[in-house]
Design a protein around this motif. Sequence first.
Motif, short mmCIF file in Angstrom:
data_model
loop_
_atom_site.label_atom_id
_atom_site.label_comp_id
_atom_site.label_asym_id
_atom_site.label_seq_id
_atom_site.Cartn_x
_atom_site.Cartn_y
_atom_site.Cartn_z
N TYR A 20 3.34 -30.30 41.05
CA TYR A 20 4.05 -29.93 40.05
C TYR A 20 5.27 -30.80 40.41
O TYR A 20 6.26 -30.36 41.27
N ARG B 285 1.23 -32.38 37.31
CA ARG B 285 1.95 -31.82 36.06
C ARG B 285 3.38 -32.38 36.20
O ARG B 285 4.19 -32.12 37.08
N SER C 46 5.25 -22.75 34.09
CA SER C 46 5.38 -23.98 33.34
C SER C 46 4.00 -25.02 33.59
O SER C 46 3.66 -25.62 32.50
N ILE C 47 3.36 -24.84 34.52
CA ILE C 47 1.84 -25.54 34.57
C ILE C 47 0.99 -24.84 33.52
O ILE C 47 0.37 -25.74 32.92
N GLU C 48 1.13 -23.63 33.21
CA GLU C 48 0.33 -23.02 32.06
C GLU C 48 0.92 -23.68 30.42
O GLU C 48 0.34 -23.24 29.30
N GLY C 49 2.00 -24.43 30.54
CA GLY C 49 2.42 -25.03 29.25
C GLY C 49 3.30 -23.95 28.72
O GLY C 49 3.55 -24.28 27.34
N LEU C 50 4.04 -22.87 29.49
CA LEU C 50 4.67 -22.11 28.61
C LEU C 50 6.13 -22.32 29.25
O LEU C 50 6.47 -23.45 30.07
N ARG C 51 7.30 -21.56 28.55
CA ARG C 51 8.48 -21.79 29.18
C ARG C 51 8.60 -21.36 30.65
O ARG C 51 8.04 -20.43 31.10
N GLY C 52 9.49 -22.16 31.53
CA GLY C 52 9.58 -21.73 32.77
C GLY C 52 10.34 -20.57 33.20
O GLY C 52 11.41 -20.57 33.47
N GLN C 53 9.82 -19.13 32.78
CA GLN C 53 10.53 -18.00 33.01
C GLN C 53 9.97 -17.09 34.20
O GLN C 53 8.74 -16.97 34.16
N TRP D 179 -3.21 -18.63 36.01
CA TRP D 179 -4.19 -18.33 35.10
C TRP D 179 -4.77 -16.80 35.80
O TRP D 179 -5.98 -16.77 35.72
N GLY E 162 -3.95 -25.37 25.09
CA GLY E 162 -2.63 -25.07 25.10
C GLY E 162 -1.84 -25.29 26.09
O GLY E 162 -0.58 -25.77 25.91
N HIS E 163 -2.46 -25.45 27.05
CA HIS E 163 -1.60 -25.40 28.43
C HIS E 163 -1.21 -26.94 28.66
O HIS E 163 -0.33 -27.23 29.69
N LEU F 68 0.59 -28.34 26.35
CA LEU F 68 1.82 -28.57 25.71
C LEU F 68 2.90 -29.35 26.39
O LEU F 68 3.44 -30.26 25.72
N ILE F 69 3.30 -29.05 27.60
CA ILE F 69 4.25 -29.89 28.07
C ILE F 69 4.09 -31.33 28.19
O ILE F 69 5.03 -32.14 27.96
N GLU F 70 2.80 -31.61 28.72
CA GLU F 70 2.40 -33.21 28.90
C GLU F 70 2.47 -33.76 27.69
O GLU F 70 2.81 -34.88 27.48
N VAL G 101 9.44 -23.67 23.80
CA VAL G 101 9.30 -24.78 25.02
C VAL G 101 10.09 -26.01 24.88
O VAL G 101 10.84 -26.65 25.96
N PHE H 117 13.80 -25.19 25.64
CA PHE H 117 13.94 -24.51 26.96
C PHE H 117 14.15 -25.75 28.29
O PHE H 117 15.13 -25.66 29.09
N TYR H 118 13.50 -26.73 28.14
CA TYR H 118 13.46 -27.68 29.00
C TYR H 118 14.70 -28.84 28.68
O TYR H 118 14.62 -29.31 27.70
#
Lengths: 548, 167
Positions: A242, A283, A300-307, A321, B31-32, B34-36, B70, B73-74
């Motif tokens: 990451y 990533r 964040s790796i899972e594509g979510l907001r980094g909380q 996961w 779905g993961h 998304l950020i990429e 998302v 957020f970033y």
Amino acid sequence: MHLEDLEALAARYHAEETHEQEIRVCVAASCQSSGSLPVLEALQSACAGQGNGRCKVKGVGCMGLCSAGPLVAVAKRHAPLNESVLYRAVTPQDAAEILASSGGAPVERLRCPTDQPFFQRQVRIVLERSGLIDPESLPEAIAHGGYSALIQAITEMTPAEVIREVTASGLRGRGGAGYPTGLKWSTVAKMPGAQKYVICNADEGDPGAFMDRAVLESDPHRVLEGMAIAAYAIGASKGYVYVRAEYPLAVARLETAIRAARRAGFLGARVADTPFGFDIELRLGAGAFVCGEETALMASIEGLRGQPRPRPPYPAESGLWGCPTLINNVETFANIASIVRRGSDWFASIGTQGSKGTKVFALAGRIKNTGLIEVPMGISLRTIIEEIGGGIPDGKGFKAVQTGGPSGGCIPADYLDTPVDYDSLKSLGTIMGSGGMIVMDETACMVDVARFFMEFCMSESCGKCVPCRTGTWQMHALLDRIARGEGTPEDLALLEELCEVVQSMSLCGLGQTAPNPVLSTLRYFRHEYEAKLQNQPLRKPQTQRGTG
Amino acid sequence: MIPPPVRPPLPSDDPRWKLVNATMRRHGYAGHALIETLHSVQDAFGYLDEVSLRFVAASLDLPLSKVYGVATFYHVFTLKPPGRHACVVCMGTACYIKNSTALLDGLKARFGLGPGETSEDGALSVLNARCVGACGLAPAVVLDGEVLGKQTPETLLARLEGLIHAS
């Protein structure tokens, strides 16, 4: 593939190189910013024009003294940095003269002596190949011992033996907190589950820190090798790096390195023709400091907001996961190959009782020699600042050194003889941190420094938990008022109270450590806060309060 | 049996959408990714607008609220179109200690722009960064992707004036 095969390969790469002299041009980000690419081109075309094959010009990773860039080293083939002739602030016009001098008398007007403490006091493990090899060339990495530790581990050692070596070495996490690496590995290794992950945390977010960037740009294969050894030890088949999107050059070199390692069989379904399979994916981060926290990083790796989320469960038990996951920092992984290759006894012989090995620091701020250094644990701050760093420029006096970024603190002159190790720095109210070391001279205002870091934490707070989200905002408002000379003694008391609340109540490390810069400046420079208060009448009208 | 998800059509025949689609396909429309995917939209178009957020949400089968969450957020992602030239002033600790605030003040005085603002003619955006990792060259500025070290307000403004006049 066995160790003998790899050694034969390394010997072949050595034999293919027939040049006597090497001209190494730093092509890491800092020297590139100073204009090293035109220098590289000029040297390459001058060398091609000469055409006798005696000399080879190549781009290499960081040589450390970034403030003197672009740096060019002329050396015998494979000779280490401190046996080379080093030139500073080189321009393309100097190319012909440098080329003509190789092997003969050096060009004195460009010379940067390598017998100065900046080079002599360093001990290089993580950076052993940095500045020597072309970071984009796998053959060069192999010729200098790359991947031999991985082959040794998977063909001659059991996973338990690898973990035993890492544990015995005494290596502690280089991301800042200093958790024993071997213990972390063995916890993940013991977890049941067919799918496990290895994550390399390259989200170097501390402002003033660029160690991980330099390692990734200078010797990316070292990090991949460390990750693959970790994966073998804990039983993982998939890894992620990451990395910050703000580091485009590091990202590009990692991509190149991963592709080359896959092609050569060091990554993939059958690593080096053994049943062990491991692959790595990149990533990109997206500019959130909180993603350096491990649970936020995984989100964040899972594509979510980094909380972040509460721990336990720790990533070792339920990580990416929901699977057992090992997360280590870039520099931690970069130490692994050397430990496996040279043994835990060797590693444990460097450093202090509780902190083994070396630490890479990014030396910056008001100091003569800014750049990247690697020093043995236990070296004193005074040696780093006065000898390696060359002291404070412009005849100014030293005031404080800041370590640990927004989670750390400031150390004043009285404590300069403190040895640099995890526990000594902690007792001074700061932390080792990831390795940013910012020197401040007598002109720095410590209230302003505290406000700077609080502003950082305030805007980087992810907003999930109230103590951090609201507390950092309130502390920043108080610091701002005090810094502007409008603060009252009550403000100062409230600030101290808030420090304690935010420290003890926040969910993750960001909030828990956000008060550290305030607490440490209050501890050593309280008079500066009080002097700011004294400028104003002690009582202010009530209507002006709470508007900050 | 669950029918295969219906992928939305590309928003226009702009070839850049194919790049975005390629990123999603490489990750199996998971779905993961998304950020990429948002990175590749921003690389191609310079920013994220409503059309692209809706397209990404529909393609990855994610609620628009999550995609918007998302994207906002970033710090790297921007929902506003950038200027033709982007001047990013580093505000990391080393740069701050070496007075990067003076660079921002100089930009404000000359162009009237603060961090996050773009000039009305779209020529210049001023931004700040947390740390670009060029601490050895503090104070540093990233101008259109190129890192400039050891800057003063004078050197930076001279460079910018030259750039803007040239274009």
